[in-house]
Design an enzyme around this catalytic site. Sequence first.
Site, PDB file in Angstrom:
ATOM      1  N   LEU A  50      45.714  38.827  46.559  1.00  0.00           N
ATOM      2  CA  LEU A  50      46.069  39.104  45.172  1.00  0.00           C
ATOM      3  C   LEU A  50      46.791  37.881  44.619  1.00  0.00           C
ATOM      4  CD1 LEU A  50      47.492  42.775  45.318  1.00  0.00           C
ATOM      5  CD2 LEU A  50      45.183  42.048  44.674  1.00  0.00           C
ATOM      6  N   ASP A  51      46.715  37.697  43.293  1.00  0.00           N
ATOM      7  CA  ASP A  51      47.460  36.613  42.649  1.00  0.00           C
ATOM      8  C   ASP A  51      48.955  36.764  42.927  1.00  0.00           C
ATOM      9  OD1 ASP A  51      45.104  35.689  41.597  1.00  0.00           O
ATOM     10  OD2 ASP A  51      45.457  36.481  39.582  1.00  0.00           O
ATOM     11  N   ARG A  52      49.689  35.671  42.781  1.00  0.00           N
ATOM     12  CA  ARG A  52      51.129  35.664  43.080  1.00  0.00           C
ATOM     13  C   ARG A  52      51.880  36.811  42.394  1.00  0.00           C
ATOM     14  NH1 ARG A  52      55.212  31.775  44.345  1.00  0.00           N
ATOM     15  NH2 ARG A  52      53.677  30.086  44.398  1.00  0.00           N
TER      16      ARG A  52
END
Length: 233
Positions: A50-52
């Site tokens: 997942l993105d940050r």
Amino acid sequence: MLRVLHRDELVLVVDKPAGVISVPGRGDDSVPLSAMVREIAPGALTVHRLDRDTTGCVVFALTREAHRALNLIFEGRKAEKVYLALCRGDLAGPQRIDAPLADARRGGMRLGTPGELRAQPSLTEVAPEERFGRFTLLRCLPRTGRTHQIRLHLASIGLPLLVDPRYGDDRPVRARELWSGAPDDGIVLARTPLHAASLRIPHPSGKGWLQVESPPPGDISRCLDLLRAGRRG
């Protein structure tokens, strides 16, 4: 402490917090989620990312055989993923967004142009979960898994995430933007409000399905409380 949503002999699912990268990144010395997971499961192997600033369900494999099976599940688009997205704008009913996406500079994505060979077919199905006039909580089902797919697809139809430095507005959201009657006007959201709320996959053992859910994190819940208060008012 990292929250474990599910664990058995083959699969570990954790609740990723905001601000944490999924795997080690070039030029980024922050502690990644993969390292946090290995503190509780030393042999855990990353299956997806997942993105940050995206929160919610992330799957790890606990054996190499399970890792191979889970990779095939995700690559074969057999993972049923549901995201919640808090957006600017109003959506009255379900919509399919099938704009192709292409790589852009600095790790981002852009909308593809007609006939562009580098553009990849992309599909996101969205539906309103709650409507607040100028804002909407959307239920998003990504049918393909492109980088930043949900964020860019939503922005392309005029529904950018409440905060999104790359595809929308980078300003933090204050309480009275969501409800004019809020007792204070402190910052309530300072990151992209995208949450991997549930995941359903065939179990790598070959027996049945695994479904896990993650409740919205504190900052998104706080925004929803304010929006609901404003709607009641």
